[in-house]
Write an enzyme that holds these catalytic residues in place. Structure first.
Site, PDB file in Angstrom:
ATOM      1  N   ARG A 148       0.857  -1.180   0.000  1.00  0.00           N
ATOM      2  CA  ARG A 148       0.000   0.000   0.000  1.00  0.00           C
ATOM      3  C   ARG A 148       0.896   1.233   0.000  1.00  0.00           C
ATOM      4  NH1 ARG A 148      -2.397  -3.489   3.854  1.00  0.00           N
ATOM      5  NH2 ARG A 148      -4.519  -4.134   3.300  1.00  0.00           N
ATOM      6  N   LYS A 176      -2.793  -2.427   7.538  1.00  0.00           N
ATOM      7  CA  LYS A 176      -4.027  -1.935   8.149  1.00  0.00           C
ATOM      8  C   LYS A 176      -4.323  -2.703   9.432  1.00  0.00           C
ATOM      9  CE  LYS A 176      -6.635   0.022   4.291  1.00  0.00           C
ATOM     10  NZ  LYS A 176      -7.888  -0.065   3.514  1.00  0.00           N
ATOM     11  N   HIS A 264      -2.096   3.891  -6.119  1.00  0.00           N
ATOM     12  CA  HIS A 264      -2.959   2.721  -5.977  1.00  0.00           C
ATOM     13  C   HIS A 264      -3.076   1.950  -7.288  1.00  0.00           C
ATOM     14  CE1 HIS A 264      -5.161   0.659  -2.936  1.00  0.00           C
ATOM     15  NE2 HIS A 264      -6.247   0.556  -3.677  1.00  0.00           N
ATOM     16  N   ARG A 267      -0.392  -0.630  -7.325  1.00  0.00           N
ATOM     17  CA  ARG A 267      -0.783  -1.797  -6.519  1.00  0.00           C
ATOM     18  C   ARG A 267      -1.807  -2.651  -7.268  1.00  0.00           C
ATOM     19  NH1 ARG A 267      -1.618  -3.882  -1.048  1.00  0.00           N
ATOM     20  NH2 ARG A 267      -3.827  -4.038  -0.527  1.00  0.00           N
ATOM     21  N   HIS A 290      -5.007  -8.442   2.564  1.00  0.00           N
ATOM     22  CA  HIS A 290      -6.450  -8.333   2.744  1.00  0.00           C
ATOM     23  C   HIS A 290      -6.911  -9.298   3.829  1.00  0.00           C
ATOM     24  CE1 HIS A 290      -7.047  -6.810  -1.673  1.00  0.00           C
ATOM     25  NE2 HIS A 290      -6.693  -5.849  -0.847  1.00  0.00           N
ATOM     26  N   TYR A 299     -10.504  -8.427  -8.204  1.00  0.00           N
ATOM     27  CA  TYR A 299      -9.554  -8.634  -9.299  1.00  0.00           C
ATOM     28  C   TYR A 299      -9.916  -9.831 -10.183  1.00  0.00           C
ATOM     29  CZ  TYR A 299      -6.602  -5.421  -6.666  1.00  0.00           C
ATOM     30  OH  TYR A 299      -6.115  -4.330  -5.999  1.00  0.00           O
TER      31      TYR A 299
END
Length: 322
Positions: A148, A176, A264, A267, A290, A299
């Protein structure tokens, strides 16, 4: 306590106890401050209101044309905020308890082609200025690992691993929610990262704790002595905005529409290109950090397109001449 005091208390709590990132905490703070302005404008002096007033606010946001994802985040913020007020006994009932988030529309992620990424890398790798070496390292690192942008710009020297003064082929990053994951480094990335570390030392940044220092614009001079004189003590890391600006400069040189190039998208390109080359979705989930496989499934359009191509090129019926 007034509205601002309650907001500050809540933000301090979620940063200390819930492990939310600084960016998420700042977003929540801004959301609550905008909510407070709405209440004041509509003659409500504090946060002690009814569910209907919150619904009126959400209707107002919808009429302003906010995306469902933005409204969903604001609802999440309000639910957490009023849960906090209830726990701290500022209120006796939670007016946000029954709020439901709008269903998110899944957007197909935008990405660059492999050829476009390679063209950008080829151009920036030939630039031996500080600007070029820093940008080539950041771009290579992001595209080869799927970091990220917040993880990339805030990398510290201590995140690198060495053995007998040799850089090891992995990073341990905190993503995150404070979750740690291992990021592998391929040979090409190790090579350019080692080059950057030597250059970084030569221009007087060896005492900076950040891998990519901020506080100043990267010099486009190729003379190390000239650059070193400008460096004193860099206390901050490079910002996401500055990295974005550097990418746009590179996009122009590569004759790619600048609006298509931002962190982004790099990524997204990492994920899309891996799927296009056959990586398992679960493994991609781990690489991207994730927590929910559903996030990675945005995706799968790449997989669907690839399967369609395979069928068209290889199925017996598709090979029949009509």
């Amino acid at each position: 306590m007034n509205n601002q005091d309650l907001i500050i208390s809540f933000i301090e709590k979620i940063k200390a106890e819930d492990g939310l990132s600084i960016n998420t905490a700042l977003s929540y703070q801004k959301d609550l401050e905008l909510f407070a302005i709405f209440l004041t404008t509509n003659h409500h002096d504090n946060f002690f209101i009814t569910t209907q007033i919150i619904r009126n606010y959400l209707t107002y946001l919808d009429h302003q044309g906010l995306a469902s994802s933005s409204i969903s985040r604001k609802i999440s913020c309000l639910k957490n905020f009023y849960k906090f007020l209830l726990q701290e006994k500022f209120i006796n009932s939670n007016p946000a308890f029954e709020l439901e988030r709008p269903k998110k529309t899944k957007k197909i992620p935008k990405f660059l082609s492999e050829e476009e990424i390679f063209k950008m890398l080829e151009i920036v790798n030939s630039d031996q200025s500080e600007f070029g070496i820093k940008l080539s390292t950041m771009l290579e690192l992001m595209y080869s690992s799927g970091l990220r942008v917040s993880e990339l710009v805030s990398l510290k020297i201590s995140d690198l691993n060495f053995e007998n003064n040799q850089l090891k082929n992995y990073l341990l990053v905190k993503g995150k929610g404070g979750k740690e994951r291992i990021i592998g480094l391929n040979k090409a990335t190790l090579k350019i990262l080692n080059k950057y570390l030597l250059y970084r030392q030569a221009i007087g940044l060896d005492q900076c704790k950040w891998l990519f220092a901020g506080n100043f614009r990267s010099s486009k001079s190729k003379k190390v002595d000239e650059i070193a004189k400008k460096k004193s003590s860099a206390q901050n890391h490079i910002t996401r905005q500055r990295f974005h600006s550097m990418l746009k400069e590179l996009a122009i040189k590569a004759q790619i529409e600048p609006s298509r190039v931002h962190p982004h998208v790099i990524r997204h390109s990492f994920a899309s290109h891996l799927l296009n080359n056959g990586i398992d979705l679960r493994l991609l989930q781990e690489l991207l950090g994730h927590s929910d496989i559903a996030t990675t499934e945005i995706y799968t359009h790449i997989m669907n397109n690839k399967l369609k191509q395979v069928l068209e090129e290889n199925h017996p019926l598709a090979l029949l001449k009509m």
